[in-house]
Design a protein around this motif. Structure first.
Motif, PDB file in Angstrom:
ATOM      1  N   ALA B 115       7.291  -3.658  -2.871  1.00 12.85           N
ATOM      2  CA  ALA B 115       7.161  -2.280  -2.894  1.00 12.85           C
ATOM      3  C   ALA B 115       6.227  -2.986  -4.103  1.00 12.85           C
ATOM      4  O   ALA B 115       4.445  -2.491  -4.016  1.00 12.85           O
ATOM      5  CB  ALA B 115       7.816  -1.803  -3.726  1.00 12.85           C
ATOM      6  N   GLN B 116       6.613  -3.623  -5.570  1.00 18.64           N
ATOM      7  CA  GLN B 116       5.260  -3.689  -6.520  1.00 18.64           C
ATOM      8  C   GLN B 116       4.038  -5.146  -5.481  1.00 18.64           C
ATOM      9  O   GLN B 116       2.726  -4.976  -6.272  1.00 18.64           O
ATOM     10  CB  GLN B 116       6.269  -4.176  -7.770  1.00 18.64           C
ATOM     11  CG  GLN B 116       7.074  -3.509  -8.529  1.00 18.64           C
ATOM     12  CD  GLN B 116       6.943  -4.212  -9.993  1.00 18.64           C
ATOM     13  OE1 GLN B 116       6.387  -5.552 -10.077  1.00 18.64           O
ATOM     14  NE2 GLN B 116       8.283  -3.896 -10.498  1.00 18.64           N
ATOM     15  N   GLN B 117       4.422  -6.242  -5.025  1.00 21.46           N
ATOM     16  CA  GLN B 117       3.805  -6.720  -4.743  1.00 21.46           C
ATOM     17  C   GLN B 117       2.949  -5.996  -3.713  1.00 21.46           C
ATOM     18  O   GLN B 117       1.135  -6.106  -3.602  1.00 21.46           O
ATOM     19  CB  GLN B 117       4.181  -8.141  -3.448  1.00 21.46           C
ATOM     20  CG  GLN B 117       3.211  -9.430  -3.482  1.00 21.46           C
ATOM     21  CD  GLN B 117       2.559  -9.539  -4.111  1.00 21.46           C
ATOM     22  OE1 GLN B 117       3.546  -9.760  -5.535  1.00 21.46           O
ATOM     23  NE2 GLN B 117       1.220 -10.365  -4.044  1.00 21.46           N
ATOM     24  N   LYS B 118       3.281  -4.965  -2.607  1.00 19.76           N
ATOM     25  CA  LYS B 118       2.021  -4.656  -1.747  1.00 19.76           C
ATOM     26  C   LYS B 118       1.092  -3.452  -2.412  1.00 19.76           C
ATOM     27  O   LYS B 118       0.179  -3.570  -2.459  1.00 19.76           O
ATOM     28  CB  LYS B 118       2.883  -3.506  -0.893  1.00 19.76           C
ATOM     29  CG  LYS B 118       2.669  -3.550   0.982  1.00 19.76           C
ATOM     30  CD  LYS B 118       3.327  -2.284   1.104  1.00 19.76           C
ATOM     31  CE  LYS B 118       2.363  -1.607   2.149  1.00 19.76           C
ATOM     32  NZ  LYS B 118       3.171  -0.518   2.947  1.00 19.76           N
ATOM     33  N   GLU B 119       1.586  -2.973  -3.736  1.00 14.61           N
ATOM     34  CA  GLU B 119       1.245  -1.714  -4.793  1.00 14.61           C
ATOM     35  C   GLU B 119       0.056  -3.054  -4.611  1.00 14.61           C
ATOM     36  O   GLU B 119      -1.405  -2.606  -5.543  1.00 14.61           O
ATOM     37  CB  GLU B 119       1.843  -1.432  -5.522  1.00 14.61           C
ATOM     38  CG  GLU B 119       1.439   0.106  -6.046  1.00 14.61           C
ATOM     39  CD  GLU B 119       3.171   0.334  -6.755  1.00 14.61           C
ATOM     40  OE1 GLU B 119       1.962   0.787  -8.527  1.00 14.61           O
ATOM     41  OE2 GLU B 119       4.101   0.553  -7.178  1.00 14.61           O
ATOM     42  N   GLN B 120       0.069  -3.853  -5.264  1.00 12.38           N
ATOM     43  CA  GLN B 120      -0.896  -4.620  -5.713  1.00 12.38           C
ATOM     44  C   GLN B 120      -1.834  -5.239  -5.033  1.00 12.38           C
ATOM     45  O   GLN B 120      -3.433  -5.208  -5.735  1.00 12.38           O
ATOM     46  CB  GLN B 120      -0.044  -5.489  -6.369  1.00 12.38           C
ATOM     47  CG  GLN B 120      -0.291  -7.118  -7.588  1.00 12.38           C
ATOM     48  CD  GLN B 120      -1.574  -5.946  -8.876  1.00 12.38           C
ATOM     49  OE1 GLN B 120      -0.174  -5.656  -9.114  1.00 12.38           O
ATOM     50  NE2 GLN B 120      -2.638  -6.227  -9.187  1.00 12.38           N
ATOM     51  N   ASN B 121      -1.431  -5.560  -3.731  1.00  8.48           N
ATOM     52  CA  ASN B 121      -3.377  -5.690  -3.211  1.00  8.48           C
ATOM     53  C   ASN B 121      -3.433  -4.842  -2.781  1.00  8.48           C
ATOM     54  O   ASN B 121      -4.134  -5.003  -2.379  1.00  8.48           O
ATOM     55  CB  ASN B 121      -1.714  -6.132  -1.480  1.00  8.48           C
ATOM     56  CG  ASN B 121      -1.287  -7.771  -2.115  1.00  8.48           C
ATOM     57  OD1 ASN B 121      -1.021  -8.451  -2.569  1.00  8.48           O
ATOM     58  ND2 ASN B 121      -0.478  -8.536  -0.723  1.00  8.48           N
ATOM     59  N   GLU B 122      -2.863  -3.718  -2.624  1.00 13.26           N
ATOM     60  CA  GLU B 122      -3.623  -2.560  -2.478  1.00 13.26           C
ATOM     61  C   GLU B 122      -4.581  -2.307  -3.313  1.00 13.26           C
ATOM     62  O   GLU B 122      -6.241  -2.280  -3.587  1.00 13.26           O
ATOM     63  CB  GLU B 122      -2.446  -1.121  -2.039  1.00 13.26           C
ATOM     64  CG  GLU B 122      -2.326  -1.143  -0.939  1.00 13.26           C
ATOM     65  CD  GLU B 122      -1.661   0.116  -0.301  1.00 13.26           C
ATOM     66  OE1 GLU B 122      -0.940  -0.086   0.453  1.00 13.26           O
ATOM     67  OE2 GLU B 122      -1.242   0.500  -1.220  1.00 13.26           O
ATOM     68  N   LYS B 123      -4.254  -2.177  -4.852  1.00 13.67           N
ATOM     69  CA  LYS B 123      -5.094  -1.971  -5.911  1.00 13.67           C
ATOM     70  C   LYS B 123      -6.151  -3.534  -5.507  1.00 13.67           C
ATOM     71  O   LYS B 123      -7.033  -2.866  -5.403  1.00 13.67           O
ATOM     72  CB  LYS B 123      -4.292  -2.353  -6.709  1.00 13.67           C
ATOM     73  CG  LYS B 123      -3.961  -1.484  -8.297  1.00 13.67           C
ATOM     74  CD  LYS B 123      -3.449  -1.163  -8.462  1.00 13.67           C
ATOM     75  CE  LYS B 123      -2.575  -0.044  -9.261  1.00 13.67           C
ATOM     76  NZ  LYS B 123      -1.579  -0.777 -10.781  1.00 13.67           N
ATOM     77  N   ASN B 124      -5.823  -4.794  -5.841  1.00 19.70           N
ATOM     78  CA  ASN B 124      -6.971  -5.518  -5.215  1.00 19.70           C
ATOM     79  C   ASN B 124      -7.679  -5.530  -4.116  1.00 19.70           C
ATOM     80  O   ASN B 124      -9.226  -5.903  -4.497  1.00 19.70           O
ATOM     81  CB  ASN B 124      -5.972  -7.111  -5.027  1.00 19.70           C
ATOM     82  CG  ASN B 124      -5.655  -7.117  -5.846  1.00 19.70           C
ATOM     83  OD1 ASN B 124      -5.591  -6.896  -6.876  1.00 19.70           O
ATOM     84  ND2 ASN B 124      -3.926  -8.044  -5.905  1.00 19.70           N
TER      85      ASN B 124
END
Lengths: 126, 126, 126, 126
Positions: B115-124
């Motif tokens: 979930a954290q990784q996905k959130e990070q990717n969306e921010k990027n």
């Protein structure tokens, strides 16, 4: 996934003297307070010296105001202390210290050992 | 006193993955249940594979019947399992295993990391 | 992979008093001997009470005969002891105990603390 | 004495994944190097991010120059890395990180698990 496992290893462990688990009840600490103490120990180990009730309660099943109240009690009962001082840059800081917890635990442990020893001696005399 | 300190060292520590402290709430475990799990882990480490509710509750601030109830819930929710078998001498035994707790914890941890990784990717991407 | 991570968690940690790392040198223990002691502690924790030199050396960079020799020295210097007895089924057993290691470590620690205290007192008097 | 025991508790423990003890040999790490790594981990935990060879070797049975050489090898083999940066006050710092050690250990562990799994499958097919 490999990477997630490395992160897990870096997250590490929290390790407490088994005596704390054996004697917290006798020290007049309940389970909510014990877990709160574990959270404080964990924050300290990770370099957060003064976690807020919001930070702590976000990991617990209690509300922020209940957490504030529990912290207040633990300080009042002398298990946690707040140290303050000034940093190198002259900024005032506050931080928790749990040294009083270990002092009380060692006292409780020694009382207990002595009681056991006395009981043993009395049995031997009979 | 020296001797008491040696006993303390031999009592040892209980060490748990920090992730358990971070995610028990998300796993639908409350503080009483967490501490009960720590007691079970501690009994297992010390060679008592099937501690009774009386033994466990004697170290907790809850009654034996509350302890029985909590144990029942932890088994029902799939954190503790009872294994049974026959010893070399043909005697039937039961013992607790907390392998299911680690399985659920690893699952929770990986879900969280993803979930954290996905959130990070969306921010990027923004 | 998930499953491998659960196995890792169950493998667990080995936890030693930091004092052992600080004082082994003063206790006349060298690095090979320290690591051998860690292996013995680890075997004991996992329920193997009397690991053979072959089992221990298979995890070390030393030969079986060097391992036998080191074990002999550690016993001779009084860090490990061999306890023997009879099991419930009347079978004779031998097992290692590292209680003497903790006794010597506590002694070394207290000597050191007292020396530091004395030094501190002398400074304060000047 | 009570006070000495409290200090002991505060000194705490050093806790490492058991897998490190099981696989350091396969990772081409010898006992001197393993113990040096434990010292670095211990210094990091206690807030000393860049212990000198003099500080480390004072706790070991090796000389400062041997310690320098071992550190160099551990960096070269990719178990320790030196991170550098600038502090909030603009002062340049260097610090050790052992993240690469955990990466290599996880890799070694997974290789080993897969090899065991494969072996098991082949047995089952026979």
């Amino acid at each position: 996934m490999n990477e997630n496992m490395v992160k897990w290893v870096q997250e590490g462990n929290i390790s407490i003297p088994r005596a704390l688990l054996l004697y917290y009840k006798d020290m007049n600490i309940n389970e909510n307070e014990l877990v709160l103490l574990l959270h404080v120990i964990s924050f300290l180990e990770k370099g957060n010296d003064f976690p807020t009730p919001t930070e702590i309660s976000s990991r617990m099943t209690i509300s922020t105001s209940q957490c504030t109240e529990l912290l207040r009690k633990l300080i009042q009962k002398g298990f946690i202390k707040i140290d303050d001082g000034y940093s190198n840059e002259g900024i005032r800081f506050e931080k928790y210290t749990i040294e009083p917890l270990w002092q009380k635990l060692v006292n409780e442990y020694l009382l207990n050992q002595n009681a056991q020893q006395k009981e043993q001696n009395e049995k031997n005399e009979m």
